[in-house]
Design a protein around this motif. Structure first.
Motif, mmCIF file in Angstrom:
data_model
loop_
_atom_site.group_PDB
_atom_site.id
_atom_site.type_symbol
_atom_site.label_atom_id
_atom_site.label_comp_id
_atom_site.label_asym_id
_atom_site.label_seq_id
_atom_site.Cartn_x
_atom_site.Cartn_y
_atom_site.Cartn_z
ATOM 1 N N PHE A 1 -1.675 -4.077 11.098
ATOM 2 C CA PHE A 1 -0.868 -5.113 11.622
ATOM 3 C C PHE A 1 0.266 -5.249 10.932
ATOM 4 O O PHE A 1 0.082 -5.564 9.547
ATOM 5 C CB PHE A 1 -2.204 -6.197 11.554
ATOM 6 C CG PHE A 1 -1.793 -7.572 11.927
ATOM 7 C CD1 PHE A 1 -1.714 -7.899 13.387
ATOM 8 C CD2 PHE A 1 -1.174 -8.854 11.190
ATOM 9 C CE1 PHE A 1 -1.422 -9.095 13.813
ATOM 10 C CE2 PHE A 1 -1.078 -10.026 11.466
ATOM 11 C CZ PHE A 1 -1.296 -10.265 12.975
ATOM 12 N N GLY A 2 1.306 -5.488 11.309
ATOM 13 C CA GLY A 2 2.407 -5.645 10.475
ATOM 14 C C GLY A 2 3.924 -5.697 11.368
ATOM 15 O O GLY A 2 3.805 -6.551 12.213
ATOM 16 N N MET B 1 8.282 -1.720 6.815
ATOM 17 C CA MET B 1 9.101 -0.600 6.152
ATOM 18 C C MET B 1 10.458 -0.608 6.493
ATOM 19 O O MET B 1 10.931 0.216 7.187
ATOM 20 C CB MET B 1 8.510 0.784 6.230
ATOM 21 C CG MET B 1 7.710 1.206 7.877
ATOM 22 S SD MET B 1 7.196 2.785 7.942
ATOM 23 C CE MET B 1 8.492 3.608 8.420
ATOM 24 N N ASN B 2 11.243 -1.674 6.432
ATOM 25 C CA ASN B 2 12.387 -1.867 6.942
ATOM 26 C C ASN B 2 13.528 -0.930 6.161
ATOM 27 O O ASN B 2 14.622 -0.465 6.731
ATOM 28 C CB ASN B 2 12.983 -3.233 6.802
ATOM 29 C CG ASN B 2 12.043 -4.210 7.728
ATOM 30 O OD1 ASN B 2 11.020 -4.391 7.616
ATOM 31 N ND2 ASN B 2 12.884 -4.819 8.452
ATOM 32 N N ALA C 1 5.531 4.101 0.939
ATOM 33 C CA ALA C 1 4.798 2.735 0.842
ATOM 34 C C ALA C 1 5.010 2.047 1.982
ATOM 35 O O ALA C 1 6.022 2.252 2.600
ATOM 36 C CB ALA C 1 5.593 2.347 -0.725
ATOM 37 N N TYR C 2 4.480 0.980 2.008
ATOM 38 C CA TYR C 2 4.703 0.189 3.189
ATOM 39 C C TYR C 2 3.662 -1.215 3.061
ATOM 40 O O TYR C 2 3.054 -1.474 1.814
ATOM 41 C CB TYR C 2 4.180 0.673 4.529
ATOM 42 C CG TYR C 2 2.503 0.994 4.399
ATOM 43 C CD1 TYR C 2 1.637 -0.073 5.033
ATOM 44 C CD2 TYR C 2 1.926 1.976 3.847
ATOM 45 C CE1 TYR C 2 0.332 0.243 5.035
ATOM 46 C CE2 TYR C 2 0.750 2.382 3.777
ATOM 47 C CZ TYR C 2 -0.441 1.523 4.274
ATOM 48 O OH TYR C 2 -1.562 1.834 4.349
ATOM 49 N N VAL C 3 4.208 -2.359 3.626
ATOM 50 C CA VAL C 3 3.243 -3.540 3.717
ATOM 51 C C VAL C 3 2.323 -3.738 4.961
ATOM 52 O O VAL C 3 2.881 -3.710 6.152
ATOM 53 C CB VAL C 3 4.032 -4.757 3.480
ATOM 54 C CG1 VAL C 3 3.227 -6.161 3.436
ATOM 55 C CG2 VAL C 3 4.824 -4.650 2.297
ATOM 56 N N GLU D 1 0.800 -1.167 0.043
ATOM 57 C CA GLU D 1 -0.030 0.038 0.147
ATOM 58 C C GLU D 1 0.773 1.283 0.048
ATOM 59 O O GLU D 1 1.941 1.275 0.196
ATOM 60 C CB GLU D 1 -0.898 0.221 1.305
ATOM 61 C CG GLU D 1 -1.845 -1.261 1.217
ATOM 62 C CD GLU D 1 -2.805 -1.354 2.486
ATOM 63 O OE1 GLU D 1 -2.886 -0.360 3.345
ATOM 64 O OE2 GLU D 1 -3.377 -2.277 2.807
ATOM 65 N N THR D 2 0.190 2.302 -0.220
ATOM 66 C CA THR D 2 0.909 3.615 -0.203
ATOM 67 C C THR D 2 0.130 4.573 0.607
ATOM 68 O O THR D 2 -1.261 4.192 0.907
ATOM 69 C CB THR D 2 1.166 4.406 -1.563
ATOM 70 O OG1 THR D 2 -0.014 4.755 -2.277
ATOM 71 C CG2 THR D 2 2.023 3.414 -2.251
#
Length: 280
Positions: free
Chosen positions: A250-251, A256-257, A269-271, A7-8
């Motif tokens: 939830f992550g 976002m390492n 951006a991230y997951v 997602e962004t």
């Protein structure tokens, strides 16, 4: 069953947008300097995904390096990719290769080393190295050579990323007890604490304009940076002021390492992960 949602988040709108979702585990999106694609890893491989989600992720040729972790990034000019991979030595080493794919070239000979940030001029890396069981921050010339140690075992030091002007390297450290955000001069010197929060703060990423830092926060009782936890993505100014929670998700590990800002600084951006169903 869905596992990963790439997602962004648009800062002006305060809204997230789903780029792509999958049943597989994907991690650590980088946003390309050209703005057209995301780069991330899954099961040891590196993939490229158009930012508009118009096609499925495309595998990037990384040669023998097929055990990549989630510490990777794209050079400021978009021509190279830095990866961290353990296929050759059994421990993570940092390599560079053409952004279009190709054979990796070794940069770090001291192991293990985990890439985290590219200097604004594209000449150096910042990374976490584990030496004699100490997690510390190092830099090295992109062409290789001797590494420069910036922290000295004051706690676990990890997740370094450069400021826009190249003067500072932001990182997270447990030296004060709970993991917090710190920064150290890129050429060496005394580190200074940036956050004094009630959370465990990880992976600071300075914005392209140098004004803001986004980072990931765990609940204080969580040790290390595991996956599949309730976390917050937070933002503050470059000196640590005006910290705010942008949203919760939830992550954790993989969210976002590595550097994840859009090139114009309007989004990142991230997951997001979905819980794994462990029931029979």
């Amino acid at each position: 069953m869905l596992r990963s949602s790439i997602e962004t988040f648009d800062l002006a709108a305060g809204q997230s947008r789903v780029v792509w979702q999958t049943e597989a585990l994907f991690e650590a999106p980088n946003w390309s300097p050209c703005g057209r694609y995301l780069l991330f890893n899954s099961e040891g491989l590196i993939y490229r995904l158009p930012i508009d989600g118009s096609m499925r992720p495309q595998l990037v040729d990384t040669g023998f390096a097929r055990q990549c972790n989630n510490d990777h990034g794209i050079s400021p000019d978009g021509s190279l990719i830095a990866i961290s991979d353990k296929a050759e030595f059994g421990q993570s080493a940092i390599y560079v290769l053409p952004a279009a794919g190709g054979e990796p070239r070794l940069v770090t000979r001291n192991l293990p080393s985990y890439w985290h940030g590219w200097s604004p001029d594209g000449r150096k890396f910042a990374y976490c190295g584990i030496r004699d069981d100490l997690f510390d921050i190092y830099t090295i010339d992109m062409e290789g050579g001797e590494e420069c140690r910036l922290t000295f075992g004051e706690g676990r030091d990890d997740g370094p990323d450069y400021s826009l002007d190249g003067r500072w390297i932001y990182f997270n450290s447990s030296r004060s007890g709970l993991m917090q955000i710190w920064r150290v001069p890129a050429e060496g010197g005394a580190a200074e604490r940036i956050t004094e929060s009630a959370y465990g703060d990880w992976f600071p990423h300075p914005s392209p304009d140098g004004d803001r830092i986004i980072f990931l926060s765990y609940e204080p009782e969580v040790f290390d940076h595991p996956r599949d936890k309730p976390v917050r993505i937070r933002m503050m100014d470059a000196a640590g002021g005006d910290a705010e929670t942008l949203f919760e998700l939830f992550g954790g590990q993989g969210t976002m390492n590595s550097p994840n800002w859009s090139p114009d600084g309007s989004a990142f951006a991230y997951v997001r992960y979905f819980p794994v169903n462990t029931s029979a």
